[in-house]
Design a protein around this motif. Structure first.
Motif, PDB file in Angstrom:
ATOM      1  N   ASN A  51       1.028  -1.153   0.185  1.00  0.00           N
ATOM      2  CA  ASN A  51       0.095  -0.047  -0.018  1.00  0.00           C
ATOM      3  C   ASN A  51       0.883   1.203  -0.023  1.00  0.00           C
ATOM      4  O   ASN A  51       1.589   1.464   0.989  1.00  0.00           O
ATOM      5  CB  ASN A  51      -0.962  -0.095   1.223  1.00  0.00           C
ATOM      6  N   LEU A  52       0.839   2.024  -1.116  1.00  0.00           N
ATOM      7  CA  LEU A  52       1.632   3.206  -1.168  1.00  0.00           C
ATOM      8  C   LEU A  52       0.784   4.585  -1.379  1.00  0.00           C
ATOM      9  O   LEU A  52      -0.184   4.505  -2.388  1.00  0.00           O
ATOM     10  CB  LEU A  52       2.720   3.155  -2.246  1.00  0.00           C
ATOM     11  N   GLY A  53       0.637   5.145  -0.379  1.00  0.00           N
ATOM     12  CA  GLY A  53      -0.270   6.565  -0.301  1.00  0.00           C
ATOM     13  C   GLY A  53       0.726   7.570  -0.298  1.00  0.00           C
ATOM     14  O   GLY A  53       1.611   7.898   0.593  1.00  0.00           O
ATOM     15  N   VAL A  54       0.319   8.768  -1.061  1.00  0.00           N
ATOM     16  CA  VAL A  54       0.924  10.029  -1.002  1.00  0.00           C
ATOM     17  C   VAL A  54      -0.139  11.017  -0.844  1.00  0.00           C
ATOM     18  O   VAL A  54      -1.091  11.113  -1.652  1.00  0.00           O
ATOM     19  CB  VAL A  54       1.804  10.178  -2.362  1.00  0.00           C
ATOM     20  N   CYS A  55       0.133  11.839   0.235  1.00  0.00           N
ATOM     21  CA  CYS A  55      -0.691  12.925   0.118  1.00  0.00           C
ATOM     22  C   CYS A  55       0.080  14.418  -0.052  1.00  0.00           C
ATOM     23  O   CYS A  55       0.933  14.670   0.543  1.00  0.00           O
ATOM     24  CB  CYS A  55      -1.302  13.052   1.785  1.00  0.00           C
TER      25      CYS A  55
END
Lengths: 461, 253
Positions: free
Chosen positions: A295-299
């Motif tokens: 899971n790779l999440g960028v904000c």
């Protein structure tokens, strides 16, 4: 009539299986909760520390959430029940491993900052930490928890929240080891920092929950190489969480290379927060594992920021890889590029789910996403699911997914030049991976990874 | 060198070549001409070993061996080279990597020693000059983004590197302007030796002004209907293919 009758029996059998699966999952959940009580009592004397407080919160959330099943939309294509069939030990001692076993995985050229973990435990003897001075910290988490608890408290679990994600909750509850990196304002670390995770599973499966926290001050730059290798083909479960904070004008190049045991299970979550003018480059290479979920999440919570996510996966046999990426454009004038490519053979299965969210205020966003797959086996499968959620009106966004086979014309061309059919195929497969591998910043690292991929293609594909 | 006897070839049940006989000896240049759809390219591709063509009759012997028994890579290693009409773009495979692998496999097969990096590079530089190509081509992906002329020159460059016994140039002149055509022709002429042979497959005569053939054959409806020397090509240039067609139709009826 006959057909109908048999269908009913099948349905009954399905219900039966479902009930059994449900009981297994409930039992294994209790097993983890029970394990946590033992773990918490042993961990250290300071039961009132901030980290212990969130550990307790996390396990209580985990207890409410339980493990996900394929009925949940986020886990629709990835059945984790094989992961739950084993009772994994929490090991706190280092296995006997020789220097030579480790040396082959270290890039000698970059020797200043190396953190080595064996079966999830920090191995001080094999590590080398030479950069630390003043506010610059590159340290194993267990040390940082004593020396930098205030800073950790301000950042940890703020972006990788555990309230709705059971594996993050489990990681938070059990995390003890990992990496803490703080690069102060305007400091540039030229040489990549190596995080080396080695696994050597015996007949007893083990679990580990690495927890990494990377905080980059304004104007700082760094490169990180995280690699995972297995010294034996044993069973283990690695459930990692990494939180990365990129302040204004920062630049981070992050390479993740995973060549785990083919029997290993791996769930990872990496959560990034980007401020103004920051650049985040991520290259993720997955070769190993029985079931892998990244899971790779960028904000992107700043203007003029840039995010580049590249991935390559090479899977055969019964391997399963699931890449979930999530890019949140919250502010205007930002760019995100995403390219994930994979080669699948035999009965291997890949999932790609890429969500791009563009908030109403994020005008002038450029967001591009592409997922390309090369299917070499009749039974290999890819489920590619791009999702754009756009609420701003002045944006450029695109996505695409392709599934292909080797180009027969190109094969014939190569063979007509005397290249054997096997070598021609491997040339084209390497060529397929090329544009992702080209994004690897360091030549020795790139050549090493190319060599590993090439030899795997030669032997197993 | 090459002996084709009564070769019959079908594609998806349609007979394209209906009994070809052709003998090519070392040191010779043969031009195969003919109107569109006569089977010229089919012949070139069958020689190279393309799978979709089904050989339904006849035989091909190449340097004393049965060519039809060989896989495409073996034919190449034995010294048969096809300059493609449409060279394939292969993104991600650099020219250098491609040529190194190609040359090493071919040399190994022929019992020659492997070239070290330095020898390979100087060999490559020398051969690039044959077709007036810049060294920077070597770091680019095979044919990717090459102009039409560059692709054709690249074919001749590869021919120079591999030093085949028999080179088949499939419409290498098509799409070339006169300057590029001269460069290609000069390159080919430099590669002529007593122990090699060239087959030029072409629709037009103009290439033959620069590469002078010893023999010209006219292919029509899957058969060689006329054979002669370079005068035949000039005659075709002047009068077109209609007279060939008429004669051929008459002999059939």
């Amino acid at each position: 009539m006959g057909q109908r009758g048999s269908r009913t029996i099948n349905n009954l059998k399905k219900v039966d299986d479902f009930m059994k699966e449900k009981t297994d999952i409930v039992n294994i959940k209790d097993w983890y909760i029970d394990k946590f009580e033992h773990f918490r009592k042993r961990i250290n004397g300071n039961g009132r520390s901030y980290f212990n407080k969130i550990r307790r919160e996390a396990i209580s959330h985990f207890s409410k959430l339980g493990f996900p099943t394929t009925r949940s939309e986020e886990w629709k294509y990835t059945d984790i029940s094989p992961i739950l069939k084993h009772h994994y030990h929490l090991i706190e001692t280092l296995p006997q491993i020789g220097v030579q076993d480790i040396k082959q995985y270290i890039f000698e050229k970059y020797s200043r900052n190396i953190l080595v973990f064996i079966n999830g435990e920090y191995a001080a003897d094999f590590s080398s930490l030479n950069a630390n001075k003043n506010d610059l910290v590159i340290s194993p988490l267990e040390v940082a928890l004593r020396q930098h608890s205030d800073m950790i408290q301000n950042y940890v679990s703020t972006i990788a929240k555990f309230s709705d994600e059971p594996f993050t909750a489990l990681n938070t509850a059990f995390s003890r080891q990992g990496v803490f990196i703080h690069i102060p304002e305007n400091v540039i670390i030229d040489e990549p920092i190596q995080l080396l995770y080695l696994s050597n599973a015996s007949e007893i499966p083990f679990q580990c929950h690495p927890r990494n926290l990377i905080i980059m001050g304004k104007g700082s730059q760094a490169k990180i190489i995280e690699s995972h290798h297995s010294l034996s083909q044993g069973i283990y479960f690695n459930n990692a969480v990494t939180e990365i904070f990129l302040d204004d004008q920062t630049n981070l190049k992050y390479l993740m290379f995973q060549n785990d045991s083919q029997k290993a299970f791996r769930i990872s979550r990496t959560q990034i927060n980007q401020k103004n003018n920051s650049v985040y480059n991520s290259v993720s290479i997955d070769l190993g594992g029985a079931i892998v979920r990244n899971n790779l999440g960028v904000c992107i919570d700043g203007e003029n920021a840039e995010t580049n996510l590249y991935g390559f996966y090479l899977m055969n046999g019964q391997q399963h890889i699931d890449n979930h990426t999530n890019i949140n454009h919250l502010k205007p004038h930002c760019v995100s590029n995403e390219l994930y490519k994979g080669i699948l053979s035999d009965q291997a299965r890949a999932v790609f789910s890429g969500t791009i969210y563009v908030a109403r205020d994020a005008q002038k966003t450029n967001a591009f996403q592409s997922n390309k797959n090369l299917l070499l086996g009749e039974e290999a499968e890819i489920d590619s699911k791009p999702q754009l959620k756009i609420f701003a009106d002045d944006v450029k966004c695109s996505h695409g997914a392709t599934i292909g086979r080797l180009d027969e014309e190109a094969l014939f061309y190569l063979e007509q030049r005397g290249i054997s059919a096997v070598n021609a195929k491997n040339l084209l497969r390497m060529a397929f991976a090329h544009d992702v591998l080209a994004k690897i910043d360091s030549d020795p690292v790139k050549h090493y990874i190319e060599k590993v991929i090439h030899s795997r293609l030669n032997k197993e594909f | 060198m090459l002996e084709i006897k009564n070769l019959k070839v079908s594609v998806e049940g349609n007979e394209i070549l209906k009994g070809i006989d052709l003998q090519v000896n070392a040191g010779e240049i043969h031009a195969i001409m003919g109107p569109n759809g006569s089977g010229k390219s089919t012949l070139a591709n069958v020689l190279a070993g393309r799978e979709e063509f089904e050989v339904t009759g006849g035989s091909i012997s190449f340097r004393g061996k049965d060519l039809l028994e060989m896989a495409p890579e073996e034919r190449a290693k034995e010294g048969l080279f096809l300059a493609f009409q449409y060279p394939v773009e292969i993104p991600g495979v650099s020219m250098a990597n491609f040529l190194k692998q190609s040359l090493n496999e071919v040399r190994k097969y022929r019992g020659q020693e492997q070239l070290n990096a330095r020898a390979f590079l100087s060999n490559m530089r020398e051969k690039l000059k044959f077709v007036e190509m810049d060294e920077k081509f070597i770091s680019r992906s095979v044919n990717e983004g090459f102009s039409g002329g560059e692709k054709k020159r690249n074919e001749i460059f590869q021919m120079a590197m591999l030093e085949p016994y028999l080179a088949i140039l499939d419409e290498t002149d098509s799409g070339l302007d006169i300057d590029a055509l001269k460069i290609v022709a000069r390159g080919v002429n430099k590669l002529r030796r007593k122990d090699n042979a060239i087959i030029l497959v072409t629709h037009y005569q103009r290439l033959l002004n620069y590469i002078i053939p010893d023999f010209v054959h006219v292919l029509y409806k899957g058969k060689i209907v006329e054979s002669g020397d370079k005068e035949l090509a000039l005659h075709l240039e002047e009068y077109g293919y209609d007279w060939v067609k008429e004669e051929a139709e008459q002999s059939i009826t």
